[in-house]
Design a protein around this motif. Structure first.
Motif, short mmCIF file in Angstrom:
data_model
loop_
_atom_site.label_atom_id
_atom_site.label_comp_id
_atom_site.label_asym_id
_atom_site.label_seq_id
_atom_site.Cartn_x
_atom_site.Cartn_y
_atom_site.Cartn_z
N PRO A 1 129.29 7.43 158.39
CA PRO A 1 128.03 7.95 157.85
C PRO A 1 128.15 8.12 156.33
CG PRO A 1 128.78 9.26 159.72
CD PRO A 1 129.90 8.34 159.34
N ALA A 2 127.09 7.82 155.63
CA ALA A 2 127.10 7.91 154.17
C ALA A 2 127.60 9.27 153.72
CB ALA A 2 125.70 7.67 153.62
N GLY A 3 128.53 9.27 152.77
CA GLY A 3 129.06 10.49 152.22
C GLY A 3 130.11 11.18 153.07
N SER A 4 130.52 10.55 154.17
CA SER A 4 131.51 11.14 155.06
C SER A 4 132.69 10.19 155.22
CB SER A 4 130.92 11.37 156.46
OG SER A 4 129.86 12.27 156.41
N PRO A 5 133.87 10.74 155.52
CA PRO A 5 134.99 9.86 155.83
C PRO A 5 134.76 9.17 157.17
CG PRO A 5 135.59 12.16 156.18
CD PRO A 5 134.21 12.16 155.57
N ALA A 6 135.51 8.14 157.42
CA ALA A 6 135.39 7.40 158.67
C ALA A 6 135.64 8.32 159.86
CB ALA A 6 136.37 6.23 158.70
N ARG A 7 134.90 8.08 160.91
CA ARG A 7 135.06 8.78 162.17
C ARG A 7 135.28 7.71 163.25
NH1 ARG A 7 132.25 13.82 162.19
NH2 ARG A 7 132.22 14.61 160.07
N PHE A 8 135.87 8.12 164.35
CA PHE A 8 136.16 7.17 165.42
C PHE A 8 135.68 7.70 166.75
CE2 PHE A 8 138.91 6.28 161.94
CZ PHE A 8 138.98 4.90 161.91
N GLU A 9 135.21 6.77 167.59
CA GLU A 9 134.72 7.14 168.91
C GLU A 9 135.18 6.13 169.94
OE1 GLU A 9 130.46 7.08 169.31
OE2 GLU A 9 130.28 5.26 168.13
N GLY A 10 135.23 6.57 171.18
CA GLY A 10 135.65 5.72 172.27
C GLY A 10 134.51 5.00 172.96
N ARG A 11 133.28 5.32 172.60
CA ARG A 11 132.13 4.66 173.22
C ARG A 11 131.91 3.33 172.51
NH1 ARG A 11 125.96 7.09 173.94
NH2 ARG A 11 125.12 5.19 174.86
N VAL A 12 132.25 2.26 173.18
CA VAL A 12 132.16 0.92 172.59
C VAL A 12 131.43 -0.01 173.55
CG1 VAL A 12 134.28 1.17 171.24
CG2 VAL A 12 134.40 0.22 173.53
N GLY A 13 130.97 -1.12 173.01
CA GLY A 13 130.40 -2.17 173.84
C GLY A 13 128.99 -1.93 174.32
N LEU B 1 144.70 2.83 164.47
CA LEU B 1 143.24 2.84 164.52
C LEU B 1 142.67 1.48 164.14
CD1 LEU B 1 142.44 6.36 163.07
CD2 LEU B 1 141.85 5.54 165.37
N HIS B 2 143.24 0.87 163.12
CA HIS B 2 142.79 -0.46 162.71
C HIS B 2 142.97 -1.45 163.86
CE1 HIS B 2 141.93 -3.86 160.14
NE2 HIS B 2 143.03 -4.44 160.60
N ALA B 3 144.12 -1.42 164.51
CA ALA B 3 144.40 -2.33 165.63
C ALA B 3 143.46 -2.05 166.81
CB ALA B 3 145.85 -2.21 166.06
N LEU B 4 143.25 -0.79 167.13
CA LEU B 4 142.37 -0.43 168.24
C LEU B 4 140.93 -0.83 167.97
CD1 LEU B 4 143.76 3.12 169.13
CD2 LEU B 4 144.10 1.01 170.42
N ALA B 5 140.47 -0.65 166.73
CA ALA B 5 139.11 -1.04 166.38
C ALA B 5 138.96 -2.56 166.41
CB ALA B 5 138.73 -0.48 165.00
N ALA B 6 139.95 -3.28 165.88
CA ALA B 6 139.89 -4.74 165.88
C ALA B 6 139.88 -5.29 167.31
CB ALA B 6 141.07 -5.32 165.10
N ALA B 7 140.54 -4.59 168.22
CA ALA B 7 140.59 -5.01 169.62
C ALA B 7 139.36 -4.56 170.41
CB ALA B 7 141.86 -4.45 170.29
N GLY B 8 138.48 -3.79 169.78
CA GLY B 8 137.27 -3.34 170.44
C GLY B 8 137.46 -2.16 171.38
N LEU B 9 138.58 -1.46 171.24
CA LEU B 9 138.84 -0.30 172.11
C LEU B 9 138.29 0.99 171.54
CD1 LEU B 9 142.48 -1.11 173.27
CD2 LEU B 9 140.35 -1.40 174.56
N VAL B 10 138.09 1.05 170.23
CA VAL B 10 137.46 2.19 169.58
C VAL B 10 136.45 1.65 168.57
CG1 VAL B 10 139.49 3.68 169.84
CG2 VAL B 10 139.12 2.48 167.69
N ARG B 11 135.54 2.51 168.18
CA ARG B 11 134.53 2.14 167.19
C ARG B 11 134.66 3.05 165.99
NH1 ARG B 11 127.99 2.44 168.16
NH2 ARG B 11 127.36 1.70 166.11
N ARG B 12 134.65 2.45 164.82
CA ARG B 12 134.69 3.18 163.55
C ARG B 12 133.27 3.31 163.04
NH1 ARG B 12 138.53 2.67 158.71
NH2 ARG B 12 137.24 3.34 156.97
N ILE B 13 132.89 4.53 162.69
CA ILE B 13 131.58 4.74 162.08
C ILE B 13 131.80 5.45 160.75
CG2 ILE B 13 130.34 4.77 164.27
CD1 ILE B 13 130.17 7.82 163.99
#
Length: 145
Positions: free
Chosen positions: A76-88, A62-74
């Motif tokens: 929200p306050a008080g929540s664990p990280a979530r990931f989505e494929g809508r980027v750019g 996930l770290h590699a995919l996010a750094a490459a811009g293929l996924v986005r990490r969000i």
């Protein structure tokens, strides 16, 4: 890009300079098929597709995919990280205070950063992350019952 259509997941990974592995392909596809999933849900999705994979391997991928811009990490306050494929693009999120559901919402301005701070303190602002908080229709209906 393949001759018959959009690039395959493996081609996207290669194009981003990442090594292609079954786990990375499965993870990227799971993120894109999911809806703002957390790491545990993503790991389960990857395991459903390729068998055993460690949670640490999922975090690293996930770290590699996010750094490459293929996924986005969000986050929200008080929540664990979530990931989505809508980027750019320039979209934001709606988060339910009741159940934690997350929905994408397009920016009404349309171009990044879409909002400008009153005082930019000398920064060159190129992005704004907006989180709208409220109660989703399902939680509102449940509370009125």
């Amino acid at each position: 890009m393949t001759a018959s259509g959009p690039p395959t997941t493996a081609e996207e990974l290669r194009g981003a300079g990442l090594r292609v592995t079954a786990a990375r392909v499965a993870l990227l596809e799971t993120v894109r098929d999911g809806d703002h999933l957390g790491v545990e849900a993503l790991a389960a999705g990857v395991r459903d597709r390729v068998g055993h994979v460690s949670l640490q391997a999922v975090y690293e991928a996930l770290h590699a995919l996010a750094a490459a811009g293929l996924v986005r990490r969000i986050e929200p306050a008080g929540s664990p990280a979530r990931f989505e494929g809508r980027v750019g693009d320039n979209h934001h999120h709606l988060v339910c205070r009741g159940c934690g559901a997350i929905e994408d919402v397009d920016c009404v301005v349309g171009h990044a950063p879409c909002l400008d701070p009153v005082d930019d303190a000398g920064y060159l602002v190129d992005e704004a992350e907006v989180t709208f908080w409220g109660v989703c229709p399902r939680c509102r209906a449940a509370s009125s019952d």
